[in-house]
Design a protein around this motif. Structure first.
Motif, PDB file in Angstrom:
ATOM      1  N   THR A  67      -5.546 -16.931 -27.371  1.00 45.98           N
ATOM      2  CA  THR A  67      -4.632 -18.183 -26.785  1.00 45.98           C
ATOM      3  C   THR A  67      -2.782 -17.609 -28.037  1.00 45.98           C
ATOM      4  OG1 THR A  67      -5.780 -20.715 -26.802  1.00 45.98           O
ATOM      5  CG2 THR A  67      -3.506 -20.515 -27.159  1.00 45.98           C
ATOM      6  N   GLN A 106      -4.386 -24.809 -21.214  1.00 45.63           N
ATOM      7  CA  GLN A 106      -6.273 -26.255 -21.330  1.00 45.63           C
ATOM      8  C   GLN A 106      -5.870 -27.563 -21.391  1.00 45.63           C
ATOM      9  OE1 GLN A 106      -7.772 -23.846 -25.105  1.00 45.63           O
ATOM     10  NE2 GLN A 106      -9.707 -25.788 -24.349  1.00 45.63           N
ATOM     11  N   ASP A 182      -5.414 -20.165 -20.050  1.00 42.46           N
ATOM     12  CA  ASP A 182      -5.628 -20.478 -20.818  1.00 42.46           C
ATOM     13  C   ASP A 182      -6.610 -21.708 -21.165  1.00 42.46           C
ATOM     14  OD1 ASP A 182      -5.924 -20.315 -23.712  1.00 42.46           O
ATOM     15  OD2 ASP A 182      -4.657 -21.220 -24.255  1.00 42.46           O
ATOM     16  N   GLU A 183      -8.083 -20.546 -20.546  1.00 41.62           N
ATOM     17  CA  GLU A 183      -9.888 -21.282 -20.073  1.00 41.62           C
ATOM     18  C   GLU A 183      -8.604 -22.622 -19.469  1.00 41.62           C
ATOM     19  OE1 GLU A 183     -11.533 -21.926 -24.440  1.00 41.62           O
ATOM     20  OE2 GLU A 183     -10.938 -20.985 -25.140  1.00 41.62           O
TER      21      GLU A 183
HETATM   22 MG   LIG Z   1      -7.096 -20.873 -27.567  1.00 44.18          MG
END
Ligand SMILES: [Mg+2]
Ligand SMILES: Nc1ncnc2c1ncn2[C@@H]1O[C@H](COP(=O)(O)OP(=O)(O)O)[C@@H](O)[C@H]1O
Lengths: 370, 293
Positions: A67, A106, A182-183
């Protein structure tokens, strides 16, 4: 990777089409990115080159700095040292709002007070585009992510997967040069996750947009990426195509993080390893001779029912064409072995079996002081 | 936990479920608490109302005291001043606290405890101490800075028509409530991700504040505004000691000569404040229903 010759790049494509179908992807380069949070070194001199139009997955365990790296690219976080280059232009000091990058987070990040269509059009409103253009563009992108009929809904009326689709549409609406993920799928359930990652890949290929996809799920990384960068403690361990990463992991860390890996004690002598009573050549980095751990994939072991065998089947897990067998070897070593389901009849729990390594070079790691 | 225990007990029992006793007892408690609370608020209110509508001379009831409010000497000026002070206090407190809270949340999370403690100070320091300090400064400064702009400013602050000094003091007194109301909103929303999403889409910081943060904090901004406004409408000590006439000090002033009028005004202001609160929550609920349908 592919550079369009300049002579033909002044194509006749209309503005709208050129907008969405994007220019040839923009390359991104990270040079020696370092970021510390107090004593924690989140990024430790990260170097990475992402080719234009490529989908690069950043893979690594939680807390390894994925991240942080993405936030440095997006401009939310200033690295202590190092540079971020977009198309060979240094953008390290450019604020996030001027970077021309789309990001999907995320956490759910849709603006709760705006409708889905207004969310998608947000970036265009900020850019003072005409109302008709905003509406048209939002419709186009919602169509792209398969939510054409949800424009008037509010975010809380959508499922998690739908919200992330809208977030993707919103990020793409301004035709950014780079897409950062990001995820984006980690909060979704397994089935939606698989479906959505394939869709992200389809859209990414269609637009030809340079994309960084952060994930801690190796299956996700291997299935969507052109190349995968495996991170560990703020550094890259290896950057390679999915099959190379799987077949020829550069380090023991990569080998164990990507796919399933068995650890089997072995003895290293003269460039070959004594493993399960058989000699096999060694590949990759080689520790000093003596006791080592051989890293062997489940499909690189051969198991056969053998009344004189020293292994015992513990469990047998059927999964379609192949079956995974867990075998206990002497000295408390357990190995997972994949066999064709058709050949697994005799491998019932408790059955005595013999285990041999397949005839291919073996990766070894230093033995742990157990 | 009790519900779970009952559920488990119910699941085990063979007979038709008959766990009525604990339910009734819990319900009974609830009613008792409501009754006590209701009486606690209702008795003084009912007594006040009774006092204002009873016709002492002829017996029976009269609305005369309520009818007399608008025309009462000094009412319009004092009430108007209090409304203006309330609006200014709300505006200034929000202008001060919204950016502060957002900044702390997004950029300086380590300062959170400090800010929280600071905003608690007005609850710890009694208003009387605060106002005595303010009065000393107001008395000392004009003399000390005689003929300078500082003295001018001091006089301007004490303009009886609209005493800004009260606004400043009220902002301080309102801080604990405003901070807490806003903080609840900030904690309930993922402001960090939302602002980053907006920044990523090209929004400038002012834009982020107006288009993203304020709408997300809408409910808590309304709550904070209401609390600050209500505080100003009811504040007596500071205004009285500094010698300004506001709505509460006016009520006290006339209560000697016209007790029923003063109580009528109090009852009315209570009803108005209460109505305002209902209005705010109704508005908020309507917005939410619109978003849901
Ligand atoms: Mg992360
Ligand atoms: N704002 C922050 N303050 C302090 N430490 C942080 C902050 N952000 C990240 N870290 C630390 O940096 C390391 C890397 O974090 P991160 O990049 O979020 O990892 P990943 O995304 O790979 O899980 C972690 O040890 C994390 O605790």
């Amino acid at each position: 990777m592919t550079t369009v010759p300049t002579t033909t790049s002044h194509g006749p494509t209309g503005a709208a089409a050129a907008d969405l179908r994007s220019r040839p992807g923009t390359p991104v380069r990270l040079e020696g990115l370092t970021r510390r949070y107090g004593p924690v070194v989140a990024l430790d001199g990260l170097d990475l080159e992402i080719a234009g139009g490529e989908l690069l997955a950043l893979l690594g365990p939680s807390g390894c700095g994925k991240t942080t790296a993405l936030r440095a690219i997006a401009g939310f976080d200033r690295p202590d040292s190092g540079r971020v280059l977009l198309d060979d232009r240094d953008i390290t000091g450019v604020p996030a709002s001027k970077r021309d990058m789309g990001m999907v987070f995320q956490a759910y990040s849709l603006f709760p007070n705006l409708t889905v269509a207004e969310n998608v059009a947000f970036g265009l409103r900020v850019r003072r585009r005409a109302r008709s253009e905003r509406a048209g563009r939002a419709a186009e992108l919602l169509e792209l992510v398969g939510l054409a009929d949800r424009g008037k809904r509010y975010p809380h009326q959508l499922s998690g997967g739908q919200q992330q689709r809208v977030a993707l549409a919103r990020a793409l609406a301004v035709a950014p040069q780079v897409l950062l993920l990001d995820e984006p799928l980690s909060a979704l359930d397994a089935q939606v996750r698989v479906q959505l990652r394939e869709e992200i890949r389809r859209i990414q290929l269609e637009l030809g947009i340079t994309t960084v996809f952060v994930t801690h799920d190796q299956a996700e990384a291997l299935s969507v990426a052109d190349r995968v960068g495996v991170m560990r403690a703020g550094r890259l361990e290896q950057v390679a195509s999915p099959d190379e990463l799987y077949e020829r992991p550069a380090t023991a860390f990569v080998a164990e993080f990507v796919g399933t890996m068995n650890r089997v004690p072995a003895i290293l002598t003269g460039g070959a390893v004594e493993l399960l009573g058989t000699r096999r050549p060694v590949t990759g980095a080689t520790p000093a001779g003596g006791p080592v751990v051989a890293l062997v994939r489940p499909e690189s072991l051969v198991v056969a029912a053998d009344p004189a065998g020293r292994g015992r089947v513990v469990t047998r897990t059927f999964s379609g064409a192949s079956t995974r067998v867990l075998v206990a070897l002497p000295d408390g070593v357990e190995v997972r072995i994949d066999v064709a389901s058709a050949d697994s009849q005799l491998l019932t729990p408790g059955a005595p079996v013999g285990v041999t390594p397949a005839d291919r070079p073996v990766l070894v790691a230093p033995a742990e002081p157990a | 936990m009790t519900a779970l225990a009952e559920g488990v007990a119910g699941a085990g029992s063979v007979e038709p479920p008959a766990p009525v006793r604990p339910v009734r007892r819990r319900g009974g408690w609830r009613v008792a608490v409501l009754v006590v609370l209701g009486l606690y608020f209702a008795i003084p209110l009912a007594a006040s109302t009774w006092f204002t509508v009873r016709d002492r001379g002829a017996g029976g009831f009269t609305a005369e005291h309520y009818a007399g409010i608008p025309g009462a000497e000094g009412f319009a000026a004092a009430f108007g001043r209090s409304l203006a002070l309330g609006a200014l206090t709300v505006g200034l407190a929000l202008l001060l606290m919204v950016p502060t809270i957002v900044l702390v949340e997004l950029r300086l999370p380590r300062l959170r405890t400090t800010v929280e403690l600071l905003t608690l100070m007005p609850l710890v320091v009694p208003p009387i101490a605060l106002v005595v300090g303010v009065r000393s400064v107001l008395a000392w400064a004009p003399e000390h800075f005689y003929g300078t702009p500082v003295a001018e400013a001091m006089f301007a602050l004490q303009e009886p028509a609209l005493p800004w000094i009260l606004v400043l003091v009220y902002v301080v007194l309102a801080l604990p409530f405003v901070y807490r109301a806003l903080d609840a909103g900030v904690r309930g929303a993922d402001l960090r991700t939302l602002t980053e999403a907006a920044r990523n889409l090209g929004a400038s910081w002012p834009r982020v504040l107006v288009s993203v943060v304020l709408p997300v904090l809408r409910t808590s901004v309304l709550n904070a505004s209401f609390l600050a406004f209500a505080l100003v409408l009811g504040e007596y000590t500071v205004a009285a000691i500094l010698g300004f006439e506001t709505f509460p000090t006016w009520i006290v002033r006339i209560s000697g000569s016209q007790p029923q009028l003063s109580v009528a005004v109090s009852v009315l202001s209570l009803v108005v404040t209460w109505g305002l609160l209902l209005l705010i929550s109704a508005l908020d609920r309507r917005r939410r229903i619109e978003e849901t349908s």
